[in-house]
Design a protein around this motif. Structure first.
Motif, PDB file in Angstrom:
ATOM      1  N   PHE A 165      36.111   5.929  -5.511  1.00  0.00           N
ATOM      2  CA  PHE A 165      36.809   4.652  -5.021  1.00  0.00           C
ATOM      3  C   PHE A 165      38.295   4.430  -6.013  1.00  0.00           C
ATOM      4  CE2 PHE A 165      37.722  -0.012  -5.764  1.00  0.00           C
ATOM      5  CZ  PHE A 165      37.986  -0.247  -4.540  1.00  0.00           C
ATOM      6  N   VAL A 166      37.907   4.806  -7.318  1.00  0.00           N
ATOM      7  CA  VAL A 166      39.037   4.657  -8.461  1.00  0.00           C
ATOM      8  C   VAL A 166      39.904   5.614  -8.248  1.00  0.00           C
ATOM      9  CG1 VAL A 166      39.488   4.778 -10.884  1.00  0.00           C
ATOM     10  CG2 VAL A 166      37.649   3.629 -10.012  1.00  0.00           C
ATOM     11  N   SER A 167      39.679   6.906  -7.780  1.00  0.00           N
ATOM     12  CA  SER A 167      40.719   7.902  -7.359  1.00  0.00           C
ATOM     13  C   SER A 167      41.540   7.643  -6.585  1.00  0.00           C
ATOM     14  CB  SER A 167      40.020   9.262  -7.623  1.00  0.00           C
ATOM     15  OG  SER A 167      39.463   9.378  -6.295  1.00  0.00           O
ATOM     16  N   TYR A 168      41.075   7.082  -5.376  1.00  0.00           N
ATOM     17  CA  TYR A 168      41.777   6.782  -4.371  1.00  0.00           C
ATOM     18  C   TYR A 168      42.816   5.753  -4.605  1.00  0.00           C
ATOM     19  CZ  TYR A 168      40.146  10.366  -0.844  1.00  0.00           C
ATOM     20  OH  TYR A 168      39.912  11.536  -0.330  1.00  0.00           O
ATOM     21  N   VAL A 169      42.140   4.541  -5.220  1.00  0.00           N
ATOM     22  CA  VAL A 169      42.927   3.271  -5.152  1.00  0.00           C
ATOM     23  C   VAL A 169      44.072   3.545  -6.101  1.00  0.00           C
ATOM     24  CG1 VAL A 169      42.747   1.084  -5.789  1.00  0.00           C
ATOM     25  CG2 VAL A 169      41.092   1.967  -4.252  1.00  0.00           C
ATOM     26  N   LEU A 170      43.729   4.440  -7.258  1.00  0.00           N
ATOM     27  CA  LEU A 170      45.139   4.784  -8.074  1.00  0.00           C
ATOM     28  C   LEU A 170      46.129   5.068  -7.485  1.00  0.00           C
ATOM     29  CD1 LEU A 170      43.101   6.173 -11.277  1.00  0.00           C
ATOM     30  CD2 LEU A 170      44.399   3.974 -11.304  1.00  0.00           C
ATOM     31  N   ARG A 171      45.941   6.201  -6.382  1.00  0.00           N
ATOM     32  CA  ARG A 171      47.121   6.702  -5.832  1.00  0.00           C
ATOM     33  C   ARG A 171      47.600   5.706  -4.909  1.00  0.00           C
ATOM     34  NH1 ARG A 171      46.279  12.050  -2.129  1.00  0.00           N
ATOM     35  NH2 ARG A 171      46.553  13.092  -3.936  1.00  0.00           N
ATOM     36  N   ILE A 172      46.924   5.014  -4.035  1.00  0.00           N
ATOM     37  CA  ILE A 172      47.631   3.947  -3.353  1.00  0.00           C
ATOM     38  C   ILE A 172      48.234   2.717  -3.787  1.00  0.00           C
ATOM     39  CG2 ILE A 172      46.891   2.208  -1.577  1.00  0.00           C
ATOM     40  CD1 ILE A 172      44.417   3.830  -0.561  1.00  0.00           C
ATOM     41  N   LEU A 173      47.734   2.222  -5.044  1.00  0.00           N
ATOM     42  CA  LEU A 173      48.380   1.337  -5.952  1.00  0.00           C
ATOM     43  C   LEU A 173      49.721   1.880  -6.322  1.00  0.00           C
ATOM     44  CD1 LEU A 173      45.436  -0.657  -7.470  1.00  0.00           C
ATOM     45  CD2 LEU A 173      46.570  -1.185  -5.412  1.00  0.00           C
ATOM     46  N   THR A 174      49.695   2.887  -6.780  1.00  0.00           N
ATOM     47  CA  THR A 174      50.991   3.841  -7.432  1.00  0.00           C
ATOM     48  C   THR A 174      52.055   3.946  -6.333  1.00  0.00           C
ATOM     49  OG1 THR A 174      49.517   4.924  -9.069  1.00  0.00           O
ATOM     50  CG2 THR A 174      51.887   5.500  -8.734  1.00  0.00           C
ATOM     51  N   VAL A 175      51.580   4.237  -5.260  1.00  0.00           N
ATOM     52  CA  VAL A 175      52.756   4.347  -4.253  1.00  0.00           C
ATOM     53  C   VAL A 175      53.243   2.955  -3.749  1.00  0.00           C
ATOM     54  CG1 VAL A 175      52.820   5.222  -1.931  1.00  0.00           C
ATOM     55  CG2 VAL A 175      51.977   6.700  -3.269  1.00  0.00           C
ATOM     56  N   ALA A 176      52.334   2.073  -3.510  1.00  0.00           N
ATOM     57  CA  ALA A 176      52.585   0.725  -3.155  1.00  0.00           C
ATOM     58  C   ALA A 176      53.464   0.218  -4.122  1.00  0.00           C
ATOM     59  CB  ALA A 176      51.320  -0.122  -2.985  1.00  0.00           C
ATOM     60  N   ARG A 216      49.564  13.404  -7.464  1.00  0.00           N
ATOM     61  CA  ARG A 216      49.600  14.883  -6.683  1.00  0.00           C
ATOM     62  C   ARG A 216      48.193  15.351  -6.802  1.00  0.00           C
ATOM     63  NH1 ARG A 216      54.473  17.188  -5.667  1.00  0.00           N
ATOM     64  NH2 ARG A 216      56.508  15.840  -6.380  1.00  0.00           N
ATOM     65  N   ALA A 217      47.633  15.182  -7.784  1.00  0.00           N
ATOM     66  CA  ALA A 217      46.255  15.740  -8.207  1.00  0.00           C
ATOM     67  C   ALA A 217      45.098  15.509  -6.971  1.00  0.00           C
ATOM     68  CB  ALA A 217      45.528  15.485  -9.557  1.00  0.00           C
ATOM     69  N   ASN A 218      44.367  16.522  -6.602  1.00  0.00           N
ATOM     70  CA  ASN A 218      43.484  16.091  -5.526  1.00  0.00           C
ATOM     71  C   ASN A 218      42.331  15.304  -5.990  1.00  0.00           C
ATOM     72  OD1 ASN A 218      40.618  17.051  -4.603  1.00  0.00           O
ATOM     73  ND2 ASN A 218      41.934  18.077  -3.171  1.00  0.00           N
ATOM     74  N   ARG A 219      42.164  14.436  -5.094  1.00  0.00           N
ATOM     75  CA  ARG A 219      41.346  13.118  -5.482  1.00  0.00           C
ATOM     76  C   ARG A 219      39.934  13.476  -5.637  1.00  0.00           C
ATOM     77  NH1 ARG A 219      44.348   9.672  -7.415  1.00  0.00           N
ATOM     78  NH2 ARG A 219      45.549  11.789  -7.673  1.00  0.00           N
ATOM     79  N   LEU A 220      39.518  14.621  -5.185  1.00  0.00           N
ATOM     80  CA  LEU A 220      38.106  14.970  -5.766  1.00  0.00           C
ATOM     81  C   LEU A 220      38.048  15.422  -6.926  1.00  0.00           C
ATOM     82  CD1 LEU A 220      36.681  16.931  -2.316  1.00  0.00           C
ATOM     83  CD2 LEU A 220      36.232  14.316  -3.129  1.00  0.00           C
ATOM     84  N   LEU A 221      38.986  16.381  -7.379  1.00  0.00           N
ATOM     85  CA  LEU A 221      39.240  16.672  -8.632  1.00  0.00           C
ATOM     86  C   LEU A 221      39.424  15.412  -9.703  1.00  0.00           C
ATOM     87  CD1 LEU A 221      39.784  18.867 -10.690  1.00  0.00           C
ATOM     88  CD2 LEU A 221      42.190  18.609 -10.249  1.00  0.00           C
ATOM     89  N   VAL A 222      40.370  14.434  -9.668  1.00  0.00           N
ATOM     90  CA  VAL A 222      40.452  13.177 -10.297  1.00  0.00           C
ATOM     91  C   VAL A 222      39.070  12.469 -10.403  1.00  0.00           C
ATOM     92  CG1 VAL A 222      41.559  11.011 -10.288  1.00  0.00           C
ATOM     93  CG2 VAL A 222      42.630  12.913  -9.665  1.00  0.00           C
ATOM     94  N   ALA A 223      38.211  12.291  -9.294  1.00  0.00           N
ATOM     95  CA  ALA A 223      36.915  11.784  -9.310  1.00  0.00           C
ATOM     96  C   ALA A 223      35.985  12.628 -10.214  1.00  0.00           C
ATOM     97  CB  ALA A 223      36.538  11.630  -8.115  1.00  0.00           C
ATOM     98  N   GLY A 224      35.945  13.891 -10.094  1.00  0.00           N
ATOM     99  CA  GLY A 224      35.153  14.780 -10.852  1.00  0.00           C
ATOM    100  C   GLY A 224      35.490  14.595 -12.399  1.00  0.00           C
ATOM    101  N   THR A 225      36.708  14.599 -12.697  1.00  0.00           N
ATOM    102  CA  THR A 225      37.252  14.478 -13.983  1.00  0.00           C
ATOM    103  C   THR A 225      36.834  13.105 -14.719  1.00  0.00           C
ATOM    104  OG1 THR A 225      39.022  15.899 -13.629  1.00  0.00           O
ATOM    105  CG2 THR A 225      39.200  14.366 -15.526  1.00  0.00           C
ATOM    106  N   LEU A 226      36.905  12.129 -13.835  1.00  0.00           N
ATOM    107  CA  LEU A 226      36.450  10.779 -14.472  1.00  0.00           C
ATOM    108  C   LEU A 226      34.998  10.651 -14.546  1.00  0.00           C
ATOM    109  CD1 LEU A 226      38.813   8.396 -12.245  1.00  0.00           C
ATOM    110  CD2 LEU A 226      38.852   9.029 -14.699  1.00  0.00           C
ATOM    111  N   THR A 227      34.186  11.223 -13.684  1.00  0.00           N
ATOM    112  CA  THR A 227      32.944  11.498 -13.790  1.00  0.00           C
ATOM    113  C   THR A 227      32.436  12.232 -15.037  1.00  0.00           C
ATOM    114  OG1 THR A 227      32.793  11.290 -11.287  1.00  0.00           O
ATOM    115  CG2 THR A 227      30.623  12.063 -12.684  1.00  0.00           C
ATOM    116  N   ALA A 228      33.062  13.401 -15.226  1.00  0.00           N
ATOM    117  CA  ALA A 228      32.838  14.125 -16.494  1.00  0.00           C
ATOM    118  C   ALA A 228      32.916  13.317 -17.767  1.00  0.00           C
ATOM    119  CB  ALA A 228      33.685  15.450 -16.368  1.00  0.00           C
ATOM    120  N   VAL A 229      34.128  12.541 -17.800  1.00  0.00           N
ATOM    121  CA  VAL A 229      34.467  11.755 -18.862  1.00  0.00           C
ATOM    122  C   VAL A 229      33.323  10.871 -19.180  1.00  0.00           C
ATOM    123  CG1 VAL A 229      36.132   9.994 -19.928  1.00  0.00           C
ATOM    124  CG2 VAL A 229      37.151  12.250 -18.802  1.00  0.00           C
ATOM    125  N   VAL A 230      32.971  10.092 -18.029  1.00  0.00           N
ATOM    126  CA  VAL A 230      31.836   9.212 -18.296  1.00  0.00           C
ATOM    127  C   VAL A 230      30.657   9.832 -18.894  1.00  0.00           C
ATOM    128  CG1 VAL A 230      30.215   7.636 -17.093  1.00  0.00           C
ATOM    129  CG2 VAL A 230      32.572   7.486 -16.477  1.00  0.00           C
TER     130      VAL A 230
END
Length: 322
Positions: free
Chosen positions: A297-308, A15-29
């Motif tokens: 890339f990670v944020s989008y693929v996580l959603r696609i793979l989870t749905v698939a 459900r989370a916005n993909r830009l938010l997920v990508a930004g969160t992962l970037t901040a964690v790095v």
């Protein structure tokens, strides 16, 4: 895993916005880089004086960004390739689509909508109407177990249909809202329940009630491929959207990596704050920015793979073990 942690995980993955997920992962790095590098011995500043880790790091990152961007463009080309084909194939696609629209129009009693959310909602409402008609039909049956089981089944269908149509109302295709709402209506379990009702009460059902069960099953069977079609369109949409955003992110990532490679040395960012060298913060920030296309890339693929993963089977097989 607790229910709360499961909900958080599902929100993050779906459900989370993909830009938010990508930004969160970037901040964690960034945080992880600063913490680890600051805690290692010898200090990063000393290592920069004796070798050149910045040149090694960002030289590698430039190559990775260029290679990754090329790969994403290839993915976009593969998605577009599915839309290309000879005239005969395109004619078959159109004929099949029109056949489904005609079947849907017959089911709902009006022309099928061109809006994906409304299209799915109309089928769900037709399923709910069919369940209500079945409940009304068996209300006068002498078999109390049949009345109770059909009543409980119809209540569940109506409840799920109401929730799904409410979530589909106003949902705009391109966002995840349409697919998310559509996934909540579990047609496979309902088809299996109809099959069990038909087998268990074979001697108690009238011809009219059998016809209602068959119509209800046909409605649910239509919802399956309709949902899968909308899901596939969303996947294509998301992959194209991903390709565009990675291409946009690749340009500033290359600029930052190239700038760090060209100008950053041990004297560029002197001093420290709370024991953390400024050069560590600068290199960590540049590294995180350079990784941003990959995090998209990670944020989008996580959603696609989870749905698939949760929708591998279109037939009445329940694979989700969550």
């Amino acid at each position: 895993m607790t229910d709360r942690s499961h909900r958080v995980e599902r929100w993050f993955l779906l459900r989370a916005n993909r830009l938010l997920v990508a930004g969160t992962l970037t901040a964690v790095v960034f945080v992880a880089f600063v913490v680890v590098v600051s805690g290692l011995s010898p200090p990063f500043v000393e290592r920069m004086g004796s070798s050149d880790p910045v040149e090694t790091l960002f030289g590698t990152m430039i190559a990775a960004v260029v290679t990754g961007t090329t790969l994403v463009v290839t993915i976009g080309q593969l998605v577009l390739t599915q839309e290309n084909g000879p005239l005969g194939d395109q004619r078959d696609r159109m004929r099949n689509s029109m056949d489904v629209r005609a079947l849907t129009a017959e089911l709902i009693g009006s022309p099928a909508s061109t809006d994906p959310a409304v299209f799915l909602a109309d089928i769900v409402e037709a399923v709910a109407d069919g369940a209500d008609a079945l409940r009304t039909s068996v209300a006068g049956s002498d078999d109390a177990d049949l009345r109770n089981d059909v009543g409980a089944f119809a209540d569940g269908v109506t409840r799920d249909a109401t929730e799904t149509t409410e979530r589909l109302d106003g949902a705009r295709f391109g966002s995840f809202d349409v697919v998310s709402a559509a996934l909540g209506f579990e047609y496979g379990r309902k088809i299996a329940r109809i099959e069990r009702l038909s087998a268990e009460y074979e001697g108690s059902l009238s011809e009219a009630e059998r016809a209602l069960l068959d119509e209800l099953q046909s409605s649910l069977a239509l919802y399956g491929p309709a949902r899968e079609h909308v899901k596939t369109l969303y996947f294509q949409w998301a992959l194209i959207d991903l390709s565009q955003r990675i291409l946009y992110a690749a340009v500033p990532a290359l600029i930052v990596a190239g700038t760090a490679l060209a100008v950053v040395d041990v004297t560029t960012f002197p001093g420290a704050t709370r024991g953390i060298d400024h050069v560590v913060l600068a290199v960590g920030a540049a590294f995180a920015v350079t990784l941003s296309p990959f995090m998209l890339f990670v944020s989008y693929v996580l959603r696609i793979l989870t749905v698939a993963k949760g929708t591998l089977a279109i037939e009445p097989l329940v694979l989700d073990r969550s």
